[in-house]
Design a protein around this motif. Structure first.
Motif, short mmCIF file in Angstrom:
data_model
loop_
_atom_site.label_atom_id
_atom_site.label_comp_id
_atom_site.label_asym_id
_atom_site.label_seq_id
_atom_site.Cartn_x
_atom_site.Cartn_y
_atom_site.Cartn_z
N ILE A 276 36.30 7.65 33.10
CA ILE A 276 36.96 6.95 32.01
C ILE A 276 38.47 7.10 32.15
N GLY A 277 39.15 5.97 32.24
CA GLY A 277 40.59 5.97 32.39
C GLY A 277 41.08 6.31 33.77
N GLN A 278 40.15 6.46 34.74
CA GLN A 278 40.54 6.83 36.10
C GLN A 278 39.68 6.07 37.12
N PRO A 279 40.05 4.83 37.43
CA PRO A 279 39.31 4.08 38.46
C PRO A 279 39.40 4.78 39.82
N LEU A 280 38.26 4.88 40.49
CA LEU A 280 38.21 5.55 41.79
C LEU A 280 37.78 4.61 42.92
N ALA A 281 37.15 3.50 42.57
CA ALA A 281 36.66 2.56 43.59
C ALA A 281 36.73 1.14 43.06
N VAL A 282 37.02 0.23 43.95
CA VAL A 282 37.04 -1.20 43.63
C VAL A 282 36.05 -1.89 44.55
N VAL A 283 35.06 -2.59 43.98
CA VAL A 283 34.01 -3.22 44.79
C VAL A 283 33.83 -4.67 44.36
N ASP A 284 33.17 -5.45 45.21
CA ASP A 284 32.91 -6.84 44.86
C ASP A 284 31.71 -6.91 43.90
N GLU A 285 31.46 -8.10 43.38
CA GLU A 285 30.42 -8.24 42.36
C GLU A 285 29.02 -7.89 42.86
N PRO A 286 28.60 -8.35 44.06
CA PRO A 286 27.26 -7.98 44.52
C PRO A 286 27.09 -6.46 44.66
N THR A 287 28.13 -5.77 45.11
CA THR A 287 28.03 -4.31 45.26
C THR A 287 27.97 -3.64 43.89
N TYR A 288 28.73 -4.17 42.94
CA TYR A 288 28.69 -3.63 41.57
C TYR A 288 27.31 -3.83 40.96
N GLU A 289 26.71 -5.00 41.19
CA GLU A 289 25.37 -5.25 40.68
C GLU A 289 24.36 -4.30 41.32
N LEU A 290 24.52 -4.05 42.61
CA LEU A 290 23.64 -3.11 43.30
C LEU A 290 23.78 -1.72 42.69
N TRP A 291 25.01 -1.28 42.47
CA TRP A 291 25.25 0.03 41.85
C TRP A 291 24.60 0.10 40.47
N GLN A 292 24.64 -1.02 39.75
CA GLN A 292 24.17 -1.05 38.36
C GLN A 292 22.65 -1.03 38.25
N TRP A 293 21.96 -1.77 39.14
CA TRP A 293 20.54 -1.99 38.97
C TRP A 293 19.66 -1.17 39.90
N ALA A 294 20.19 -0.70 41.02
CA ALA A 294 19.34 0.00 42.00
C ALA A 294 18.63 1.22 41.42
#
Length: 217
Positions: free
Chosen positions: A145-163
């Motif tokens: 929270i308040g400290q971004p550590l990684a920037v990813v594209d949408e498919p990778t974010y969806e993978l992180w979210q649902w896997a």
């Protein structure tokens, strides 16, 4: 043996993707002032012990380098060459040891071995989803929270979210093709998305956004 041969020691052929397996549990010291006994990784119900800083450092490096271009997959040869350029060391023997212990895997997309790996492993997310990047609406932020550590594209974010909702990586691929199917249409072939999923996993692992574990039964 040259570094290009290292990949043949894993589940894939030369050129396969290098993937670390396990959740780091920390270092173990027998007592105050005593030297390191080992580092611990949890894989499923088992604990793998890495008895040297060299082994542990190689397992960490196997996660990849944050910011590495997506068109440059992290392979055993790429890792070995990186160490050779930096330290002038040959890490081939250590790579083989970690592959034999199950702390590393080499997976070649498009093979039945890749499907077997996907069935036998799952992805567990770490970090917090921070939503869309204010500087680039096509990218998503992961971190604290308040400290971004990684920037990813949408498919990778969806993978992180649902896997993590699925028992193994193969089920993730099956779910993705069902989501993308036209209403009333037949889902696509999960084999065709597995390569993209493995690439997305490399990106997440390189940014410490999760870890690979044995699949749930």
């Amino acid at each position: 043996m040259n570094t290009g041969d290292v990949a043949t020691a894993g589940r894939g052929a030369p050129g396969g993707l290098l993937l670390p397996v396990g959740h780091y549990l920390g270092a173990v010291y027998p007592g105050p002032g005593e030297p390191l006994a080992h580092h611990r990784l949890r894989i499923g119900d088992s604990v793998v012990r890495l008895f040297s800083e060299e082994e542990f450092g190689l397992w960490v490096l196997a996660h990849g380098l944050p910011g590495r271009p997506v068109d440059q997959p992290w392979t055993p040869s790429a890792l070995a060459e990186s160490v050779r350029r930096r330290d002038r060391r040959d890490v081939t023997p250590l790579l083989h040891e970690l592959l034999a212990e199950g702390a590393l895997a080499v997976v070649t997309p498009g093979t039945e071995e890749a499907v077997a790996f996907a069935r036998a492993h799952r992805f567990r997310s770490l970090l917090t989803g921070l939503g869309i990047s204010p500087d680039d609406p096509g990218r998503f932020l992961l971190g604290l929270i308040g400290q971004p550590l990684a920037v990813v594209d949408e498919p990778t974010y969806e993978l992180w979210q649902w896997a993590p909702l699925h028992g193994n990586i193969w089920d993730v691929c099956r779910a993705l093709v069902e989501i993308d199917a036209e209403p009333g249409g037949r889902p696509g072939d999960p084999h065709l998305v597995l390569g993209d999923v493995l690439g997305g996993l490399q990106a997440l692992l390189a940014n410490s956004a999760g870890y690979l574990d044995e699949a749930r039964s």
